[in-house]
Design a protein around this motif. Structure first.
Motif, mmCIF file in Angstrom:
data_model
loop_
_atom_site.group_PDB
_atom_site.id
_atom_site.type_symbol
_atom_site.label_atom_id
_atom_site.label_comp_id
_atom_site.label_asym_id
_atom_site.label_seq_id
_atom_site.Cartn_x
_atom_site.Cartn_y
_atom_site.Cartn_z
ATOM 1 N N ARG A 458 -14.075 6.814 -0.164
ATOM 2 C CA ARG A 458 -14.621 7.240 1.222
ATOM 3 C C ARG A 458 -13.368 7.695 1.971
ATOM 4 O O ARG A 458 -12.403 7.188 2.107
ATOM 5 C CB ARG A 458 -15.581 6.153 1.730
ATOM 6 N N VAL A 459 -13.822 8.614 2.869
ATOM 7 C CA VAL A 459 -12.890 9.005 4.011
ATOM 8 C C VAL A 459 -12.646 7.978 5.018
ATOM 9 O O VAL A 459 -11.614 8.007 5.783
ATOM 10 C CB VAL A 459 -13.385 10.436 4.913
ATOM 11 N N ASP A 460 -13.476 7.125 5.057
ATOM 12 C CA ASP A 460 -13.346 6.279 6.449
ATOM 13 C C ASP A 460 -13.323 4.841 6.205
ATOM 14 O O ASP A 460 -13.356 3.766 6.767
ATOM 15 C CB ASP A 460 -14.639 6.163 7.108
ATOM 16 N N ALA A 461 -12.867 4.455 4.752
ATOM 17 C CA ALA A 461 -12.880 3.208 4.311
ATOM 18 C C ALA A 461 -12.066 2.885 2.866
ATOM 19 O O ALA A 461 -12.041 3.934 2.144
ATOM 20 C CB ALA A 461 -14.269 2.401 3.986
ATOM 21 N N GLU A 462 -11.383 1.873 2.839
ATOM 22 C CA GLU A 462 -10.491 1.391 1.562
ATOM 23 C C GLU A 462 -11.480 1.245 0.421
ATOM 24 O O GLU A 462 -12.589 0.798 0.900
ATOM 25 C CB GLU A 462 -9.721 0.515 1.664
#
Ligand code: NDP
Length: 478
Positions: A458-462
Protein backbone atom coordinates in the motif's frame (compact mmCIF):
# COMPACT_ATOMS: atom_id res chain seq x y z
CA UNK A 1 65.37 -11.14 -27.79
CA UNK A 2 62.07 -12.78 -26.94
CA UNK A 3 58.74 -11.39 -28.06
CA UNK A 4 56.76 -9.13 -25.70
CA UNK A 5 53.33 -10.30 -26.74
CA UNK A 6 51.73 -12.98 -28.93
CA UNK A 7 48.66 -13.22 -31.12
CA UNK A 8 47.09 -16.54 -32.03
CA UNK A 9 44.33 -16.49 -34.64
CA UNK A 10 45.35 -14.48 -37.67
CA UNK A 11 42.11 -13.96 -39.58
CA UNK A 12 41.22 -10.31 -40.34
CA UNK A 13 41.05 -9.18 -36.72
CA UNK A 14 44.07 -11.05 -35.33
CA UNK A 15 46.27 -10.18 -38.29
CA UNK A 16 45.48 -6.49 -38.01
CA UNK A 17 45.90 -6.46 -34.24
CA UNK A 18 49.31 -8.12 -34.64
CA UNK A 19 50.30 -5.53 -37.24
CA UNK A 20 49.06 -2.72 -34.99
CA UNK A 21 51.24 -4.08 -32.14
CA UNK A 22 54.28 -4.41 -34.41
CA UNK A 23 53.83 -0.96 -35.93
CA UNK A 24 53.79 0.43 -32.39
CA UNK A 25 57.21 -1.08 -31.77
CA UNK A 26 56.27 -4.23 -29.84
CA UNK A 27 57.99 -7.53 -30.59
CA UNK A 28 55.12 -9.81 -31.62
CA UNK A 29 54.99 -13.58 -31.88
CA UNK A 30 52.27 -14.80 -34.22
CA UNK A 31 50.50 -18.11 -34.74
CA UNK A 32 47.49 -19.49 -36.54
CA UNK A 33 46.00 -22.99 -36.51
CA UNK A 34 46.56 -23.33 -40.22
CA UNK A 35 50.05 -22.15 -41.07
CA UNK A 36 49.00 -20.41 -44.31
CA UNK A 37 47.70 -17.30 -42.54
CA UNK A 38 50.91 -16.99 -40.52
CA UNK A 39 53.06 -17.26 -43.65
CA UNK A 40 50.88 -14.74 -45.48
CA UNK A 41 51.19 -12.25 -42.62
CA UNK A 42 54.98 -12.51 -42.55
CA UNK A 43 55.27 -12.36 -46.31
CA UNK A 44 53.00 -9.35 -46.79
CA UNK A 45 53.62 -7.36 -43.63
CA UNK A 46 56.76 -8.81 -42.03
CA UNK A 47 58.61 -5.60 -42.87
CA UNK A 48 56.26 -3.55 -40.67
CA UNK A 49 57.88 -4.62 -37.43
CA UNK A 50 59.49 -7.31 -35.30
CA UNK A 51 57.49 -10.51 -35.89
CA UNK A 52 58.32 -14.05 -34.79
CA UNK A 53 56.33 -16.72 -36.62
CA UNK A 54 55.44 -19.79 -34.56
CA UNK A 55 54.36 -23.06 -36.17
CA UNK A 56 52.44 -24.29 -33.13
CA UNK A 57 51.37 -23.16 -29.67
CA UNK A 58 54.42 -24.65 -27.84
CA UNK A 59 56.65 -22.65 -30.19
CA UNK A 60 54.53 -19.54 -29.59
CA UNK A 61 54.85 -19.92 -25.82
CA UNK A 62 58.60 -20.55 -26.18
CA UNK A 63 59.01 -17.33 -28.18
CA UNK A 64 57.70 -15.13 -25.35
CA UNK A 65 59.33 -13.36 -22.43
CA UNK A 66 57.65 -13.90 -19.06
CA UNK A 67 55.12 -13.17 -17.77
CA UNK A 68 53.76 -14.22 -21.14
CA UNK A 69 51.00 -12.25 -22.79
CA UNK A 70 49.00 -14.16 -25.39
CA UNK A 71 46.10 -12.65 -27.29
CA UNK A 72 43.59 -15.18 -28.60
CA UNK A 73 41.71 -13.84 -31.63
CA UNK A 74 39.82 -16.87 -32.92
CA UNK A 75 36.18 -17.61 -33.59
CA UNK A 76 34.16 -17.05 -30.41
CA UNK A 77 32.70 -20.03 -28.55
CA UNK A 78 34.15 -23.54 -28.73
CA UNK A 79 37.23 -22.56 -30.78
CA UNK A 80 38.23 -20.18 -27.96
CA UNK A 81 37.88 -22.96 -25.38
CA UNK A 82 39.87 -25.32 -27.61
CA UNK A 83 42.76 -22.85 -27.84
CA UNK A 84 42.67 -22.13 -24.09
CA UNK A 85 42.70 -25.85 -23.28
CA UNK A 86 45.74 -26.40 -25.49
CA UNK A 87 47.53 -23.34 -24.16
CA UNK A 88 47.04 -23.70 -20.41
CA UNK A 89 49.36 -26.72 -19.81
CA UNK A 90 52.14 -24.83 -21.58
CA UNK A 91 51.96 -21.76 -19.34
CA UNK A 92 53.49 -20.73 -16.01
CA UNK A 93 51.91 -18.95 -13.05
CA UNK A 94 51.44 -15.24 -13.69
CA UNK A 95 51.14 -15.59 -17.47
CA UNK A 96 48.31 -13.62 -19.07
CA UNK A 97 45.84 -15.04 -21.56
CA UNK A 98 43.77 -12.42 -23.35
CA UNK A 99 40.59 -13.35 -25.22
CA UNK A 100 39.97 -10.46 -27.57
CA UNK A 101 37.17 -12.17 -29.49
CA UNK A 102 33.48 -11.50 -29.04
CA UNK A 103 32.92 -13.85 -26.12
CA UNK A 104 29.74 -13.91 -24.06
CA UNK A 105 30.59 -12.36 -20.69
CA UNK A 106 29.33 -15.44 -18.84
CA UNK A 107 31.82 -17.59 -20.79
CA UNK A 108 34.50 -15.08 -19.82
CA UNK A 109 33.52 -15.38 -16.15
CA UNK A 110 33.77 -19.15 -16.39
CA UNK A 111 37.16 -19.04 -18.14
CA UNK A 112 38.57 -16.44 -15.76
CA UNK A 113 37.53 -18.56 -12.79
CA UNK A 114 39.12 -21.70 -14.24
CA UNK A 115 42.41 -20.00 -15.13
CA UNK A 116 42.75 -18.04 -11.91
CA UNK A 117 42.49 -21.36 -10.02
CA UNK A 118 45.62 -22.39 -11.93
CA UNK A 119 47.42 -19.14 -11.08
CA UNK A 120 46.97 -17.76 -14.58
CA UNK A 121 45.54 -14.38 -15.50
CA UNK A 122 42.65 -14.38 -17.90
CA UNK A 123 41.66 -11.10 -19.53
CA UNK A 124 38.42 -11.06 -21.49
CA UNK A 125 38.73 -7.98 -23.62
CA UNK A 126 36.24 -6.34 -25.92
CA UNK A 127 37.75 -4.96 -29.10
CA UNK A 128 35.61 -2.75 -31.30
CA UNK A 129 36.12 -1.05 -34.61
CA UNK A 130 36.21 -3.96 -37.02
CA UNK A 131 39.29 -4.67 -39.10
CA UNK A 132 40.09 -1.03 -39.67
CA UNK A 133 40.02 -0.33 -35.94
CA UNK A 134 42.13 -3.37 -35.13
CA UNK A 135 44.82 -2.07 -37.48
CA UNK A 136 44.79 1.65 -36.75
CA UNK A 137 43.54 1.83 -33.19
CA UNK A 138 40.46 0.08 -31.81
CA UNK A 139 38.39 0.87 -28.79
CA UNK A 140 39.53 -1.67 -26.19
CA UNK A 141 37.49 -2.86 -23.20
CA UNK A 142 39.64 -5.17 -21.07
CA UNK A 143 38.33 -7.07 -18.06
CA UNK A 144 40.28 -9.25 -15.65
CA UNK A 145 42.44 -8.72 -12.60
CA UNK A 146 44.18 -5.48 -11.73
CA UNK A 147 47.48 -7.36 -11.65
CA UNK A 148 46.99 -8.42 -15.26
CA UNK A 149 46.03 -4.93 -16.34
CA UNK A 150 49.07 -3.42 -14.66
CA UNK A 151 51.35 -5.24 -17.06
CA UNK A 152 49.01 -5.29 -20.06
CA UNK A 153 47.63 -1.76 -19.83
CA UNK A 154 50.65 0.07 -21.28
CA UNK A 155 50.53 -2.13 -24.40
CA UNK A 156 46.76 -1.93 -24.89
CA UNK A 157 46.56 1.82 -24.36
CA UNK A 158 49.39 2.34 -26.85
CA UNK A 159 47.65 0.42 -29.66
CA UNK A 160 44.14 1.75 -28.93
CA UNK A 161 42.45 4.69 -30.60
CA UNK A 162 43.14 8.07 -29.02
CA UNK A 163 40.85 11.09 -28.72
CA UNK A 164 42.38 14.39 -27.60
CA UNK A 165 45.45 12.43 -26.52
CA UNK A 166 43.44 10.11 -24.29
CA UNK A 167 43.43 6.38 -25.05
CA UNK A 168 40.12 4.66 -25.81
CA UNK A 169 41.06 1.86 -23.43
CA UNK A 170 40.29 1.62 -19.73
CA UNK A 171 40.38 -1.35 -17.37
CA UNK A 172 36.66 -2.03 -17.14
CA UNK A 173 36.60 -4.35 -14.13
CA UNK A 174 37.11 -7.96 -13.05
CA UNK A 175 36.30 -11.15 -14.99
CA UNK A 176 33.46 -10.62 -17.51
CA UNK A 177 33.18 -6.82 -17.16
CA UNK A 178 35.08 -6.04 -20.36
CA UNK A 179 33.08 -8.40 -22.52
CA UNK A 180 29.84 -7.22 -20.94
CA UNK A 181 30.63 -3.62 -21.85
CA UNK A 182 31.64 -4.69 -25.37
CA UNK A 183 28.32 -6.51 -25.68
CA UNK A 184 26.47 -3.38 -24.54
CA UNK A 185 28.42 -1.35 -27.07
CA UNK A 186 27.05 -3.64 -29.78
CA UNK A 187 23.53 -3.43 -28.36
CA UNK A 188 23.70 0.36 -28.43
CA UNK A 189 25.02 0.14 -31.98
CA UNK A 190 21.88 -1.84 -32.90
CA UNK A 191 19.65 0.80 -31.31
CA UNK A 192 21.54 3.66 -32.97
CA UNK A 193 21.21 2.08 -36.40
CA UNK A 194 17.52 1.32 -35.94
CA UNK A 195 16.81 4.93 -34.95
CA UNK A 196 18.74 6.22 -37.94
CA UNK A 197 16.80 3.84 -40.17
CA UNK A 198 13.49 5.09 -38.75
CA UNK A 199 14.48 8.71 -39.33
CA UNK A 200 15.35 7.85 -42.93
CA UNK A 201 12.13 5.89 -43.46
CA UNK A 202 9.91 8.63 -42.06
CA UNK A 203 11.54 11.41 -44.04
CA UNK A 204 11.43 9.35 -47.18
CA UNK A 205 7.79 8.34 -46.89
CA UNK A 206 6.26 11.40 -45.34
CA UNK A 207 8.20 14.00 -47.34
CA UNK A 208 8.94 11.93 -50.46
CA UNK A 209 12.60 12.90 -50.27
CA UNK A 210 15.03 11.00 -52.48
CA UNK A 211 17.97 9.09 -50.97
CA UNK A 212 20.32 11.71 -52.43
CA UNK A 213 18.35 14.51 -50.77
CA UNK A 214 18.32 12.52 -47.54
CA UNK A 215 22.09 12.12 -47.70
CA UNK A 216 22.22 15.91 -47.57
CA UNK A 217 19.98 15.96 -44.50
CA UNK A 218 22.21 13.47 -42.65
CA UNK A 219 25.33 15.34 -43.73
CA UNK A 220 23.82 18.49 -42.24
CA UNK A 221 22.88 16.67 -39.04
CA UNK A 222 26.46 15.47 -38.76
CA UNK A 223 27.57 19.03 -38.06
CA UNK A 224 25.55 19.24 -34.82
CA UNK A 225 24.76 17.25 -31.66
CA UNK A 226 24.19 14.10 -33.73
CA UNK A 227 27.73 14.15 -35.13
CA UNK A 228 28.90 10.54 -35.18
CA UNK A 229 30.46 7.87 -37.33
CA UNK A 230 27.09 6.21 -37.98
CA UNK A 231 25.40 9.43 -39.16
CA UNK A 232 28.41 10.16 -41.36
CA UNK A 233 28.30 6.76 -43.07
CA UNK A 234 24.51 6.97 -43.39
CA UNK A 235 25.08 9.94 -45.70
CA UNK A 236 27.64 7.87 -47.63
CA UNK A 237 25.29 4.91 -48.09
CA UNK A 238 22.33 7.12 -49.07
CA UNK A 239 24.32 9.05 -51.65
CA UNK A 240 25.74 5.86 -53.17
CA UNK A 241 24.57 5.01 -56.69
CA UNK A 242 23.96 1.37 -57.66
CA UNK A 243 27.13 0.44 -59.57
CA UNK A 244 25.23 -2.18 -61.61
CA UNK A 245 22.19 -0.30 -62.92
CA UNK A 246 22.46 3.24 -61.58
CA UNK A 247 19.74 4.65 -59.32
CA UNK A 248 19.93 4.74 -55.51
CA UNK A 249 22.06 1.92 -54.10
CA UNK A 250 19.81 1.66 -51.00
CA UNK A 251 16.89 0.70 -53.26
CA UNK A 252 18.58 -2.40 -54.66
CA UNK A 253 19.74 -3.77 -51.31
CA UNK A 254 17.52 -6.59 -49.99
CA UNK A 255 15.65 -5.19 -46.98
CA UNK A 256 16.45 -8.00 -44.55
CA UNK A 257 18.84 -7.01 -41.77
CA UNK A 258 21.13 -9.76 -40.56
CA UNK A 259 22.57 -10.17 -37.11
CA UNK A 260 25.47 -12.05 -35.60
CA UNK A 261 23.87 -12.24 -32.16
CA UNK A 262 25.48 -9.67 -29.88
CA UNK A 263 22.34 -7.50 -29.97
CA UNK A 264 20.28 -10.48 -28.91
CA UNK A 265 22.77 -11.28 -26.12
CA UNK A 266 22.47 -7.71 -24.85
CA UNK A 267 18.70 -7.89 -24.67
CA UNK A 268 18.75 -11.36 -23.08
CA UNK A 269 21.23 -10.20 -20.45
CA UNK A 270 19.20 -7.08 -19.74
CA UNK A 271 16.08 -9.21 -19.31
CA UNK A 272 17.97 -11.31 -16.77
CA UNK A 273 19.09 -8.16 -14.96
CA UNK A 274 15.55 -6.75 -15.03
CA UNK A 275 16.62 -3.62 -16.92
CA UNK A 276 14.34 -2.29 -19.66
CA UNK A 277 16.46 -1.80 -22.77
CA UNK A 278 13.52 -1.23 -25.08
CA UNK A 279 15.62 0.69 -27.62
CA UNK A 280 17.89 -2.29 -28.18
CA UNK A 281 15.07 -4.82 -27.94
CA UNK A 282 13.03 -3.01 -30.61
CA UNK A 283 16.13 -2.86 -32.79
CA UNK A 284 16.63 -6.62 -32.53
CA UNK A 285 12.93 -7.26 -33.12
CA UNK A 286 12.90 -4.95 -36.14
CA UNK A 287 15.78 -6.90 -37.68
CA UNK A 288 13.94 -10.16 -36.98
CA UNK A 289 10.77 -8.79 -38.57
CA UNK A 290 12.72 -7.66 -41.63
CA UNK A 291 14.00 -11.18 -42.09
CA UNK A 292 10.64 -12.86 -41.53
CA UNK A 293 9.94 -13.25 -45.23
CA UNK A 294 7.00 -15.64 -44.95
CA UNK A 295 4.87 -13.38 -42.79
CA UNK A 296 5.92 -10.22 -44.59
CA UNK A 297 4.86 -11.74 -47.91
CA UNK A 298 1.56 -12.85 -46.44
CA UNK A 299 0.83 -9.37 -45.12
CA UNK A 300 2.33 -6.94 -47.64
CA UNK A 301 -0.39 -5.40 -49.75
CA UNK A 302 -2.98 -7.39 -47.81
CA UNK A 303 -3.17 -5.74 -44.40
CA UNK A 304 -4.67 -2.28 -44.78
CA UNK A 305 -2.80 0.86 -43.79
CA UNK A 306 -4.22 4.24 -42.79
CA UNK A 307 -7.29 5.16 -44.84
CA UNK A 308 -6.26 8.72 -45.57
CA UNK A 309 -2.92 10.33 -46.19
CA UNK A 310 -4.44 13.78 -46.34
CA UNK A 311 -2.23 15.09 -43.55
CA UNK A 312 0.87 14.41 -45.59
CA UNK A 313 0.24 17.37 -47.88
CA UNK A 314 0.07 19.82 -44.99
CA UNK A 315 3.47 18.97 -43.59
CA UNK A 316 6.12 21.66 -43.76
CA UNK A 317 9.27 20.09 -45.12
CA UNK A 318 11.93 21.89 -43.10
CA UNK A 319 9.90 21.81 -39.90
CA UNK A 320 9.37 18.06 -40.21
CA UNK A 321 13.07 17.43 -40.87
CA UNK A 322 13.87 19.38 -37.72
CA UNK A 323 11.24 17.42 -35.77
CA UNK A 324 12.73 14.13 -36.91
CA UNK A 325 16.18 15.33 -35.87
CA UNK A 326 14.84 15.98 -32.38
CA UNK A 327 13.06 12.60 -32.30
CA UNK A 328 16.26 10.87 -33.33
CA UNK A 329 18.40 12.65 -30.76
CA UNK A 330 15.92 12.21 -27.90
CA UNK A 331 15.43 8.52 -28.71
CA UNK A 332 19.19 8.09 -28.86
CA UNK A 333 19.57 9.70 -25.42
CA UNK A 334 17.04 7.20 -24.08
CA UNK A 335 18.81 4.24 -25.71
CA UNK A 336 22.13 5.25 -24.15
CA UNK A 337 20.52 5.88 -20.77
CA UNK A 338 19.06 2.37 -20.92
CA UNK A 339 22.41 0.92 -21.97
CA UNK A 340 24.23 2.58 -19.09
CA UNK A 341 21.52 1.34 -16.73
CA UNK A 342 22.28 -2.19 -17.84
CA UNK A 343 26.02 -1.68 -17.24
CA UNK A 344 25.31 -0.23 -13.80
CA UNK A 345 23.02 -3.16 -12.93
CA UNK A 346 25.53 -5.77 -14.11
CA UNK A 347 28.30 -3.98 -12.27
CA UNK A 348 26.26 -4.17 -9.06
CA UNK A 349 25.23 -7.78 -9.62
CA UNK A 350 28.76 -9.03 -10.35
CA UNK A 351 30.70 -6.59 -8.13
CA UNK A 352 32.61 -5.05 -11.01
CA UNK A 353 32.72 -1.48 -9.76
CA UNK A 354 32.60 -0.12 -13.33
CA UNK A 355 33.35 3.59 -13.76
CA UNK A 356 30.42 4.54 -15.98
CA UNK A 357 31.83 7.87 -17.14
CA UNK A 358 35.03 6.15 -18.24
CA UNK A 359 33.01 3.78 -20.44
CA UNK A 360 31.82 6.72 -22.50
CA UNK A 361 35.43 7.83 -23.02
CA UNK A 362 36.45 4.36 -24.29
CA UNK A 363 33.83 4.66 -27.02
CA UNK A 364 34.80 8.13 -28.23
CA UNK A 365 37.21 6.74 -30.79
CA UNK A 366 37.97 3.55 -32.67
CA UNK A 367 34.52 2.02 -32.43
CA UNK A 368 31.30 2.05 -34.41
CA UNK A 369 29.30 4.19 -31.96
CA UNK A 370 31.97 6.89 -31.70
CA UNK A 371 30.18 10.21 -31.39
CA UNK A 372 30.52 13.74 -30.15
CA UNK A 373 27.68 13.10 -27.75
CA UNK A 374 29.71 10.61 -25.66
CA UNK A 375 31.46 13.59 -24.08
CA UNK A 376 28.06 14.57 -22.67
CA UNK A 377 27.83 11.18 -20.92
CA UNK A 378 31.28 11.59 -19.40
CA UNK A 379 30.37 15.08 -18.19
CA UNK A 380 27.12 13.79 -16.70
CA UNK A 381 28.95 11.18 -14.59
CA UNK A 382 31.64 13.72 -13.68
CA UNK A 383 28.88 15.97 -12.34
CA UNK A 384 27.37 13.10 -10.38
CA UNK A 385 29.02 9.67 -10.26
CA UNK A 386 25.90 8.32 -8.50
CA UNK A 387 23.54 9.56 -11.22
CA UNK A 388 20.49 7.25 -11.03
CA UNK A 389 19.72 7.66 -14.74
CA UNK A 390 21.44 9.66 -17.48
CA UNK A 391 18.01 11.10 -18.30
CA UNK A 392 17.90 13.11 -15.07
CA UNK A 393 21.28 14.72 -15.76
CA UNK A 394 20.82 18.40 -16.60
CA UNK A 395 22.19 18.14 -20.15
CA UNK A 396 19.97 15.16 -21.03
CA UNK A 397 16.97 16.67 -19.28
CA UNK A 398 17.31 19.95 -21.19
CA UNK A 399 18.00 18.27 -24.52
CA UNK A 400 14.82 16.23 -24.23
CA UNK A 401 12.83 19.16 -22.86
CA UNK A 402 13.85 21.00 -26.01
CA UNK A 403 13.02 18.18 -28.33
CA UNK A 404 10.10 16.40 -26.76
CA UNK A 405 7.25 18.23 -28.49
CA UNK A 406 8.89 17.53 -31.82
CA UNK A 407 9.50 13.92 -30.78
CA UNK A 408 5.82 13.48 -29.87
CA UNK A 409 4.72 14.99 -33.20
CA UNK A 410 7.00 12.58 -35.07
CA UNK A 411 5.67 9.53 -33.23
CA UNK A 412 2.12 10.72 -33.91
CA UNK A 413 2.89 11.34 -37.58
CA UNK A 414 4.47 7.91 -37.89
CA UNK A 415 1.31 6.34 -36.49
CA UNK A 416 -1.00 8.38 -38.72
CA UNK A 417 1.10 7.81 -41.82
CA UNK A 418 1.50 4.10 -41.12
CA UNK A 419 5.31 4.20 -41.05
CA UNK A 420 6.78 1.84 -38.44
CA UNK A 421 8.83 3.66 -35.82
CA UNK A 422 9.25 1.12 -33.01
CA UNK A 423 12.47 2.69 -31.75
CA UNK A 424 11.13 6.24 -31.57
CA UNK A 425 7.87 5.21 -29.95
CA UNK A 426 9.36 2.72 -27.48
CA UNK A 427 11.88 5.34 -26.38
CA UNK A 428 9.12 7.90 -25.89
CA UNK A 429 7.02 5.43 -23.90
CA UNK A 430 10.02 4.65 -21.71
CA UNK A 431 10.56 8.36 -21.13
CA UNK A 432 6.91 8.90 -20.23
CA UNK A 433 6.93 5.80 -18.04
CA UNK A 434 10.04 6.95 -16.22
CA UNK A 435 8.70 10.42 -15.47
CA UNK A 436 5.18 9.29 -14.47
CA UNK A 437 4.24 9.93 -10.87
CA UNK A 438 1.78 7.03 -10.85
CA UNK A 439 1.97 4.03 -13.15
CA UNK A 440 -0.82 1.58 -13.96
CA UNK A 441 1.37 -1.03 -12.29
CA UNK A 442 -1.03 -0.49 -9.39
CA UNK A 443 -3.80 -2.05 -11.44
CA UNK A 444 -1.54 -4.94 -12.42
CA UNK A 445 -0.82 -5.61 -8.74
CA UNK A 446 -4.57 -5.61 -8.10
CA UNK A 447 -5.14 -8.11 -10.88
CA UNK A 448 -2.33 -10.34 -9.64
CA UNK A 449 -3.77 -10.32 -6.15
CA UNK A 450 -7.24 -11.17 -7.46
CA UNK A 451 -6.33 -14.12 -9.66
CA UNK A 452 -3.31 -15.46 -7.84
CA UNK A 453 -3.29 -14.05 -4.31
CA UNK A 454 0.10 -12.56 -5.15
CA UNK A 455 -0.43 -9.78 -2.57
CA UNK A 456 0.21 -6.05 -2.90
CA UNK A 457 1.78 -3.23 -0.96
CA UNK A 458 0.00 0.00 0.00
CA UNK A 459 1.04 3.59 -0.54
CA UNK A 460 0.02 4.49 3.00
CA UNK A 461 1.20 1.59 5.15
CA UNK A 462 4.12 -0.80 5.57
CA UNK A 463 3.69 -4.50 4.93
CA UNK A 464 2.15 -6.87 2.44
CA UNK A 465 -1.58 -7.13 1.92
CA UNK A 466 -4.16 -9.40 0.35
CA UNK A 467 -7.84 -8.88 -0.33
CA UNK A 468 -10.35 -11.72 0.17
CA UNK A 469 -11.58 -11.35 -3.40
CA UNK A 470 -13.91 -14.35 -3.37
CA UNK A 471 -15.15 -13.70 0.14
CA UNK A 472 -16.05 -10.55 1.97
CA UNK A 473 -13.31 -8.48 0.30
CA UNK A 474 -11.72 -7.65 3.60
CA UNK A 475 -8.03 -6.86 3.65
CA UNK A 476 -5.53 -8.99 5.50
CA UNK A 477 -1.96 -8.04 6.30
CA UNK A 478 0.69 -10.73 6.13
P1 NDP B 1 36.79 -15.45 -37.37
O1 NDP B 1 35.80 -15.22 -36.31
O2 NDP B 1 36.33 -15.65 -38.76
O3 NDP B 1 37.69 -16.70 -36.92
C1 NDP B 1 38.69 -17.23 -37.76
C2 NDP B 1 39.92 -17.56 -36.95
O4 NDP B 1 39.61 -18.51 -35.92
C3 NDP B 1 40.98 -18.20 -37.81
O5 NDP B 1 42.23 -17.75 -37.38
C4 NDP B 1 40.78 -19.67 -37.51
O6 NDP B 1 41.91 -20.47 -37.76
C5 NDP B 1 40.50 -19.61 -36.05
N1 NDP B 1 39.87 -20.83 -35.54
C6 NDP B 1 38.62 -21.26 -35.77
N2 NDP B 1 38.37 -22.40 -35.12
C7 NDP B 1 39.52 -22.70 -34.44
C8 NDP B 1 39.90 -23.77 -33.59
N3 NDP B 1 39.04 -24.74 -33.25
N4 NDP B 1 41.15 -23.76 -33.08
C9 NDP B 1 42.01 -22.77 -33.39
N5 NDP B 1 41.71 -21.75 -34.20
C10 NDP B 1 40.47 -21.71 -34.71
O7 NDP B 1 37.91 -14.28 -37.37
P2 NDP B 1 37.76 -12.71 -37.19
O8 NDP B 1 39.13 -12.20 -37.36
O9 NDP B 1 36.65 -12.14 -38.00
O10 NDP B 1 37.31 -12.53 -35.68
C11 NDP B 1 38.09 -13.01 -34.60
C12 NDP B 1 37.37 -12.71 -33.31
O11 NDP B 1 37.19 -11.30 -33.20
C13 NDP B 1 35.98 -13.31 -33.23
O12 NDP B 1 35.74 -13.71 -31.90
C14 NDP B 1 35.07 -12.17 -33.59
O13 NDP B 1 33.79 -12.32 -33.05
C15 NDP B 1 35.82 -11.00 -33.00
N6 NDP B 1 35.56 -9.71 -33.60
C16 NDP B 1 35.44 -9.57 -34.94
C17 NDP B 1 35.20 -8.34 -35.51
C18 NDP B 1 35.12 -8.20 -36.99
O14 NDP B 1 34.84 -7.08 -37.45
N7 NDP B 1 35.35 -9.25 -37.76
C19 NDP B 1 35.08 -7.13 -34.68
C20 NDP B 1 35.29 -7.35 -33.30
C21 NDP B 1 35.50 -8.60 -32.79
P3 NDP B 1 42.11 -21.14 -39.21
O15 NDP B 1 42.71 -20.06 -40.07
O16 NDP B 1 43.05 -22.25 -38.95
O17 NDP B 1 40.78 -21.59 -39.68
Amino acid sequence: EKAEIAVTGLAVMGRNLARNLARNGFRVAVHNRSQGRTDALIEEFGHEGDFTAAADLPALVEALETPRKIIIMVKAGEPTDAVIDELVPLLDKGDIVIDAGNAHFLDTRRREQALSEKGLNFVGSGVSGGEEGALNGPSIMPGGSKEAYDSLGPILTKISAHVNGEPCCVHVGPDGAGHFVKMLHNGIEYADMQLIAEAYDLLRHVLDLSPAELAGVFREWNTGDLESFLIEITADVLSQVDPTHGGPFVDVVLDQAEQKGTGRWTVQSALDLGIPVSGMAEAVFARSLSGDVVRREAAAGVLPGPSSSSEKADIDRDAFIEDVRHALYSSKLVAYAQGFDAIRAASEQYDWNVDLGAMATIWRGGCIIRARFLDRIKEAYDRNPQLPSLLVDEYFKDAIANGQDAWRRVVATAATAGVPAPGFSAALSYYDGLRAERLPAALIQGLRDLFGAHTYKRVDAEGTFHLEWSGDRSETKS
